[in-house]
Design a protein around this motif. Structure first.
Motif, PDB file in Angstrom:
ATOM      1  N   VAL A   1      56.696  36.157 -11.115  1.00  0.00           N
ATOM      2  CA  VAL A   1      55.958  35.444 -11.539  1.00  0.00           C
ATOM      3  C   VAL A   1      55.564  34.458 -11.233  1.00  0.00           C
ATOM      4  O   VAL A   1      54.553  33.288 -11.521  1.00  0.00           O
ATOM      5  CB  VAL A   1      55.483  36.321 -13.283  1.00  0.00           C
ATOM      6  CG1 VAL A   1      54.812  35.136 -13.664  1.00  0.00           C
ATOM      7  CG2 VAL A   1      55.728  37.204 -13.680  1.00  0.00           C
ATOM      8  N   LEU A   2      57.038  33.637 -11.592  1.00  0.00           N
ATOM      9  CA  LEU A   2      57.073  32.199 -11.418  1.00  0.00           C
ATOM     10  C   LEU A   2      56.868  31.998  -9.624  1.00  0.00           C
ATOM     11  O   LEU A   2      56.457  30.514  -9.371  1.00  0.00           O
ATOM     12  CB  LEU A   2      58.209  31.431 -11.123  1.00  0.00           C
ATOM     13  CG  LEU A   2      58.638  29.938 -11.849  1.00  0.00           C
ATOM     14  CD1 LEU A   2      57.889  29.329 -12.618  1.00  0.00           C
ATOM     15  CD2 LEU A   2      59.912  29.436 -12.416  1.00  0.00           C
ATOM     16  N   VAL A   3      56.491  32.684  -8.514  1.00  0.00           N
ATOM     17  CA  VAL A   3      56.753  32.038  -7.349  1.00  0.00           C
ATOM     18  C   VAL A   3      55.297  32.338  -7.443  1.00  0.00           C
ATOM     19  O   VAL A   3      54.693  31.551  -6.709  1.00  0.00           O
ATOM     20  CB  VAL A   3      57.831  33.027  -6.301  1.00  0.00           C
ATOM     21  CG1 VAL A   3      56.608  32.721  -4.917  1.00  0.00           C
ATOM     22  CG2 VAL A   3      58.820  32.898  -6.486  1.00  0.00           C
ATOM     23  N   VAL A   4      55.327  33.399  -7.457  1.00  0.00           N
ATOM     24  CA  VAL A   4      52.816  33.377  -7.627  1.00  0.00           C
ATOM     25  C   VAL A   4      52.831  32.541  -7.934  1.00  0.00           C
ATOM     26  O   VAL A   4      50.980  31.574  -7.742  1.00  0.00           O
ATOM     27  CB  VAL A   4      52.559  34.925  -8.060  1.00  0.00           C
ATOM     28  CG1 VAL A   4      51.084  35.115  -8.081  1.00  0.00           C
ATOM     29  CG2 VAL A   4      53.490  35.944  -7.825  1.00  0.00           C
ATOM     30  N   GLY A   5      53.323  31.994  -9.917  1.00  0.00           N
ATOM     31  CA  GLY A   5      52.560  31.282  -9.565  1.00  0.00           C
ATOM     32  C   GLY A   5      51.971  29.603  -9.154  1.00  0.00           C
ATOM     33  O   GLY A   5      52.403  28.675  -9.642  1.00  0.00           O
ATOM     34  N   ASN A   6      53.398  29.536  -8.422  1.00  0.00           N
ATOM     35  CA  ASN A   6      53.602  28.282  -7.574  1.00  0.00           C
ATOM     36  C   ASN A   6      52.709  28.558  -6.017  1.00  0.00           C
ATOM     37  O   ASN A   6      51.999  27.572  -5.759  1.00  0.00           O
ATOM     38  CB  ASN A   6      54.833  27.936  -7.137  1.00  0.00           C
ATOM     39  CG  ASN A   6      55.223  26.767  -7.483  1.00  0.00           C
ATOM     40  OD1 ASN A   6      55.666  27.044  -8.695  1.00  0.00           O
ATOM     41  ND2 ASN A   6      56.750  27.457  -8.037  1.00  0.00           N
ATOM     42  N   VAL A   7      52.567  29.766  -5.174  1.00  0.00           N
ATOM     43  CA  VAL A   7      51.926  29.945  -4.424  1.00  0.00           C
ATOM     44  C   VAL A   7      50.711  30.052  -4.332  1.00  0.00           C
ATOM     45  O   VAL A   7      49.542  29.433  -3.634  1.00  0.00           O
ATOM     46  CB  VAL A   7      53.038  31.178  -3.596  1.00  0.00           C
ATOM     47  CG1 VAL A   7      51.971  31.588  -2.207  1.00  0.00           C
ATOM     48  CG2 VAL A   7      53.903  30.957  -3.070  1.00  0.00           C
ATOM     49  N   VAL A   8      50.103  30.677  -5.312  1.00  0.00           N
ATOM     50  CA  VAL A   8      48.875  30.871  -5.713  1.00  0.00           C
ATOM     51  C   VAL A   8      48.072  29.786  -6.440  1.00  0.00           C
ATOM     52  O   VAL A   8      48.589  29.661  -7.264  1.00  0.00           O
ATOM     53  CB  VAL A   8      48.384  32.417  -6.102  1.00  0.00           C
ATOM     54  CG1 VAL A   8      46.933  32.349  -6.741  1.00  0.00           C
ATOM     55  CG2 VAL A   8      49.362  34.160  -5.752  1.00  0.00           C
ATOM     56  N   GLU A   9      47.048  29.278  -5.908  1.00  0.00           N
ATOM     57  CA  GLU A   9      46.683  28.239  -6.599  1.00  0.00           C
ATOM     58  C   GLU A   9      45.366  29.166  -7.751  1.00  0.00           C
ATOM     59  O   GLU A   9      44.523  30.120  -7.969  1.00  0.00           O
ATOM     60  CB  GLU A   9      45.331  27.623  -6.193  1.00  0.00           C
ATOM     61  CG  GLU A   9      45.111  26.704  -6.286  1.00  0.00           C
ATOM     62  CD  GLU A   9      44.151  25.363  -5.124  1.00  0.00           C
ATOM     63  OE1 GLU A   9      44.162  23.988  -5.393  1.00  0.00           O
ATOM     64  OE2 GLU A   9      44.643  25.256  -4.300  1.00  0.00           O
TER      65      GLU A   9
ATOM     66  N   PRO B   1      52.110  25.541 -10.854  1.00  0.00           N
ATOM     67  CA  PRO B   1      52.009  27.086 -11.759  1.00  0.00           C
ATOM     68  C   PRO B   1      51.229  26.557 -13.515  1.00  0.00           C
ATOM     69  O   PRO B   1      51.777  25.361 -13.685  1.00  0.00           O
ATOM     70  CB  PRO B   1      53.420  27.645 -12.065  1.00  0.00           C
ATOM     71  CG  PRO B   1      54.536  26.840 -12.108  1.00  0.00           C
ATOM     72  CD  PRO B   1      53.811  26.028 -11.424  1.00  0.00           C
ATOM     73  N   LYS B   2      51.002  27.040 -13.691  1.00  0.00           N
ATOM     74  CA  LYS B   2      49.629  27.082 -15.055  1.00  0.00           C
ATOM     75  C   LYS B   2      50.592  26.909 -16.358  1.00  0.00           C
ATOM     76  O   LYS B   2      52.151  27.965 -15.630  1.00  0.00           O
ATOM     77  CB  LYS B   2      48.784  28.045 -15.545  1.00  0.00           C
ATOM     78  CG  LYS B   2      47.463  27.124 -14.460  1.00  0.00           C
ATOM     79  CD  LYS B   2      46.156  28.139 -15.661  1.00  0.00           C
ATOM     80  CE  LYS B   2      45.011  27.791 -14.401  1.00  0.00           C
ATOM     81  NZ  LYS B   2      44.133  28.360 -14.702  1.00  0.00           N
ATOM     82  N   GLN B   3      50.188  25.957 -17.073  1.00  0.00           N
ATOM     83  CA  GLN B   3      51.572  26.809 -18.563  1.00  0.00           C
ATOM     84  C   GLN B   3      52.072  28.180 -18.734  1.00  0.00           C
ATOM     85  O   GLN B   3      53.262  27.882 -18.748  1.00  0.00           O
ATOM     86  CB  GLN B   3      51.242  25.564 -19.239  1.00  0.00           C
ATOM     87  CG  GLN B   3      52.227  25.309 -20.900  1.00  0.00           C
ATOM     88  CD  GLN B   3      52.186  24.775 -21.659  1.00  0.00           C
ATOM     89  OE1 GLN B   3      50.231  24.207 -22.211  1.00  0.00           O
ATOM     90  NE2 GLN B   3      52.662  24.319 -22.688  1.00  0.00           N
ATOM     91  N   MET B   4      51.095  28.888 -18.595  1.00  0.00           N
ATOM     92  CA  MET B   4      50.919  30.122 -19.418  1.00  0.00           C
ATOM     93  C   MET B   4      52.228  31.050 -18.510  1.00  0.00           C
ATOM     94  O   MET B   4      52.837  31.526 -18.871  1.00  0.00           O
ATOM     95  CB  MET B   4      49.289  30.542 -19.207  1.00  0.00           C
ATOM     96  CG  MET B   4      49.752  32.052 -19.842  1.00  0.00           C
ATOM     97  SD  MET B   4      50.621  32.003 -21.638  1.00  0.00           S
ATOM     98  CE  MET B   4      49.930  31.927 -22.748  1.00  0.00           C
ATOM     99  N   THR B   5      51.502  30.442 -17.052  1.00  0.00           N
ATOM    100  CA  THR B   5      52.313  31.920 -15.990  1.00  0.00           C
ATOM    101  C   THR B   5      54.051  30.540 -16.462  1.00  0.00           C
ATOM    102  O   THR B   5      54.170  31.884 -16.427  1.00  0.00           O
ATOM    103  CB  THR B   5      51.605  30.542 -14.621  1.00  0.00           C
ATOM    104  OG1 THR B   5      50.469  31.517 -14.174  1.00  0.00           O
ATOM    105  CG2 THR B   5      52.652  31.971 -13.325  1.00  0.00           C
TER     106      THR B   5
END
Length: 63
Positions: free
Chosen positions: A53-61, A7-11
């Motif tokens: 939110v963390l899962v979406v940050g890992n799954v979505v590029e 994930p990006k740092q903000m996510t």
């Protein structure tokens, strides 16, 4: 399977802030503070949102 991306740092920071807020809410529930109606589960839903939110940050590029 599907590729995972970091994930990006903000996510990541949003996820951590939400998780810390869930911990604070849970502590306030244990100390007897009356919670508003939008937090009926004592922080569990807030912690679930932080995890999602963390899962979406890992799954979505790029998220």
């Amino acid at each position: 399977m599907f590729p995972l991306t970091p994930p990006k740092q903000m996510t990541f920071l949003i996820s951590v802030v939400l998780a810390l807020a869930a911990i604070v809410v849970r502590y306030l529930v244990y100390t007897g503070v009356q919670m508003p109606p939008f937090l009926p589960t004592g922080g569990f839903l807030l912690l679930l949102v932080a995890y999602l939110v963390l899962v979406v940050g890992n799954v979505v590029e790029g998220a």
